[in-house]
Design a protein around this motif. Structure first.
Motif, short mmCIF file in Angstrom:
data_model
loop_
_atom_site.label_atom_id
_atom_site.label_comp_id
_atom_site.label_asym_id
_atom_site.label_seq_id
_atom_site.Cartn_x
_atom_site.Cartn_y
_atom_site.Cartn_z
N LYS A 291 29.08 43.20 71.36
CA LYS A 291 27.94 43.91 71.95
C LYS A 291 26.65 43.12 71.80
O LYS A 291 25.82 43.08 72.71
CB LYS A 291 27.78 45.28 71.27
CG LYS A 291 28.81 46.32 71.65
CD LYS A 291 28.53 47.61 70.89
CE LYS A 291 29.51 48.71 71.25
NZ LYS A 291 29.25 49.96 70.48
N ALA A 292 26.49 42.49 70.64
CA ALA A 292 25.26 41.75 70.38
C ALA A 292 25.10 40.55 71.31
O ALA A 292 23.99 40.03 71.49
CB ALA A 292 25.24 41.27 68.92
N ALA A 293 26.20 40.10 71.91
CA ALA A 293 26.15 38.94 72.79
C ALA A 293 25.95 39.32 74.25
O ALA A 293 25.86 38.44 75.11
CB ALA A 293 27.44 38.13 72.65
N ALA A 294 25.87 40.61 74.56
CA ALA A 294 25.82 41.07 75.95
C ALA A 294 24.63 40.49 76.70
O ALA A 294 23.52 40.41 76.17
CB ALA A 294 25.77 42.59 75.99
N ALA A 295 24.87 40.10 77.95
CA ALA A 295 23.79 39.57 78.79
C ALA A 295 22.86 40.68 79.23
O ALA A 295 21.64 40.49 79.33
CB ALA A 295 24.38 38.86 80.00
N SER A 296 23.42 41.88 79.49
CA SER A 296 22.62 43.03 79.95
C SER A 296 23.09 44.27 79.19
O SER A 296 23.89 45.07 79.70
CB SER A 296 22.79 43.24 81.45
OG SER A 296 22.43 42.08 82.18
N PRO A 297 22.63 44.44 77.95
CA PRO A 297 23.12 45.54 77.11
C PRO A 297 22.94 46.91 77.74
O PRO A 297 23.73 47.83 77.47
CB PRO A 297 22.26 45.41 75.84
CG PRO A 297 21.76 44.00 75.84
CD PRO A 297 21.61 43.62 77.27
N GLU A 298 21.94 47.06 78.58
CA GLU A 298 21.69 48.37 79.18
C GLU A 298 22.72 48.71 80.26
O GLU A 298 22.89 49.89 80.61
CB GLU A 298 20.28 48.40 79.79
CG GLU A 298 20.07 47.54 81.03
CD GLU A 298 19.93 46.06 80.75
OE1 GLU A 298 19.81 45.28 81.72
OE2 GLU A 298 19.93 45.68 79.56
N LYS A 299 23.42 47.70 80.78
CA LYS A 299 24.39 47.94 81.84
C LYS A 299 25.83 47.76 81.40
O LYS A 299 26.73 48.44 81.90
CB LYS A 299 24.12 47.00 83.03
CG LYS A 299 22.80 47.23 83.73
CD LYS A 299 22.74 46.45 85.04
CE LYS A 299 22.88 44.96 84.82
NZ LYS A 299 22.73 44.20 86.09
N GLN A 300 26.08 46.84 80.50
CA GLN A 300 27.46 46.53 80.10
C GLN A 300 28.05 47.58 79.18
O GLN A 300 27.32 48.26 78.44
CB GLN A 300 27.51 45.15 79.43
CG GLN A 300 27.27 43.99 80.39
CD GLN A 300 27.10 42.67 79.66
OE1 GLN A 300 25.98 42.16 79.54
NE2 GLN A 300 28.19 42.12 79.16
N ARG A 301 29.37 47.69 79.22
CA ARG A 301 30.09 48.67 78.41
C ARG A 301 31.15 47.96 77.58
O ARG A 301 31.72 46.96 78.02
CB ARG A 301 30.73 49.73 79.31
CG ARG A 301 29.75 50.46 80.20
CD ARG A 301 30.48 51.37 81.19
NE ARG A 301 31.18 52.44 80.51
CZ ARG A 301 32.41 52.86 80.84
NH1 ARG A 301 33.07 52.27 81.82
NH2 ARG A 301 32.96 53.86 80.19
#
Length: 334
Positions: free
Chosen positions: A59-69
């Protein structure tokens, strides 16, 4: 051929990726890097605590945390019904759509001389390496290849099924008798599926067909050498001294490096993927009828590898013979 005008053949931004063996090692690092490219990621393994810890890193590596699941599933992949459950659960979690990418990374190595290895360990190696991949692939393809009407088909999407094998599938080393056959079986399965899948892809190309699969499917197989993980460290404790001597040329890579090189090769659209020079040469000796990444490059690699291994193969056999002459038969404890 040289990268000019090349395009990305492995788009994952906004796609859903399922990775078995995703709680540690190469599987976890692949999940981290794909999350950094915008993918929604589901990881599968047995131990819940490891899955929870891994998911936080991903999760910490997500490019778009607000959109990715992100999601994890605890399961025993040696049970085929569990593999079917995983695909159903991911599909439900993914709003009724099957995952776009399935990457089989589950498995572990238990090295040892063949006659010194118990029958149960031999079976366990085949179960945890080959059958976990085969069961996952079977459940995945049954879902992906179910026919839908032409109007319901994706016009541009492509799905990817990725196996993780080993360079030992190309070039076995003494002391890996419990492990190498299972990895070779994965390579054979990937070769077979790379042919079979074209029937389904061909059916999609003919608009006269009333029904066909939802999207094209592409098969890939990754062949790393040693990877510096906790499992690798445990492997060294039981690995025969002879085996350690024979694989001195194997300089283990980090999970981050193996995942990065593999993903770059997937983006180039490669089928058989190796991650370092020695691995490339091993692949070159054993390409046979497998689909080629590049006909010219792979042909030249095969010629070069054949010349190199004219020396390597006799040398390894000589080292093994001399080991036996000097040390006798190596016992399991040593």
């Amino acid at each position: 051929m040289f990268g000019f005008g090349s395009r990305n053949e492995f788009h994952v931004d906004g796609k859903t990726v399922l990775i078995t063996g995703g709680s540690e090692g190469m599987g976890r690092e692949a999940a981290v890097q794909l999350a950094g490219k915008g993918a929604n990621v589901v990881i599968v393994a047995r131990t819940v605590k490891k899955l929870e810890n891994a998911l936080e890193v991903i999760k910490a590596a997500a490019a778009s945390p607000e959109k990715q699941r992100f999601h994890y599933i605890s399961a025993d992949l040696t049970n085929p019904t569990e593999c079917e459950r995983i695909l159903d659960e991911v599909t439900q979690w993914n709003n009724g759509v099957a995952p776009d990418v399935v990457w089989c990374c589950a498995g572990f190595s238990h090295p040892g001389l063949f006659v010194d290895t118990g029958i149960q360990t031999l079976r366990d190696q085949m179960d945890t390496i080959y059958w976990t991949a085969a069961y996952t692939a079977h459940a995945t393809l049954r879902k992906w290849l179910a026919p839908v009407t032409q109007d319901g088909q994706s016009k541009s999407s492509r799905r990817h099924l990725i196996f993780t094998s080993s360079t030992l599938a190309f070039f076995p080393i003494a002391g890996y008798g419990p492990y190498s056959p299972a990895k070779a079986a994965i390579r054979s399965l990937a070769d077979t599926l790379s042919q079979e899948i074209e029937m389904y892809n061909g059916a999609r190309s003919n608009k006269a067909n009333a029904t066909a699969p939802y999207a094209d499917v592409k098969i890939h197989a990754v062949f790393p050498m040693g990877i510096l993980t906790g499992g690798y460290e445990n492997e060294q404790k039981s690995k025969p001294k002879l085996t350690q001597k024979l694989e001195e040329a194997d300089k283990p890579q980090t999970p981050e490096e193996v995942a990065r090189i593999s993903i770059q090769a997937l983006e180039r659209g490669e089928y058989l993927i190796t991650t370092m020079l020695v691995g490339h040469l091993m692949k070159g000796t054993a390409l046979g009828p497998s689909p080629k990444n590049n006909v010219i490059v792979d042909t030249l690699l095969g010629w070069l590898s054949s010349l190199v291994f004219l020396y390597v193969i006799p040398d390894l056999r000589k080292i093994t013979w001399n080991w036996g002459k000097k040390n006798g038969v190596t016992s399991p404890a040593s």
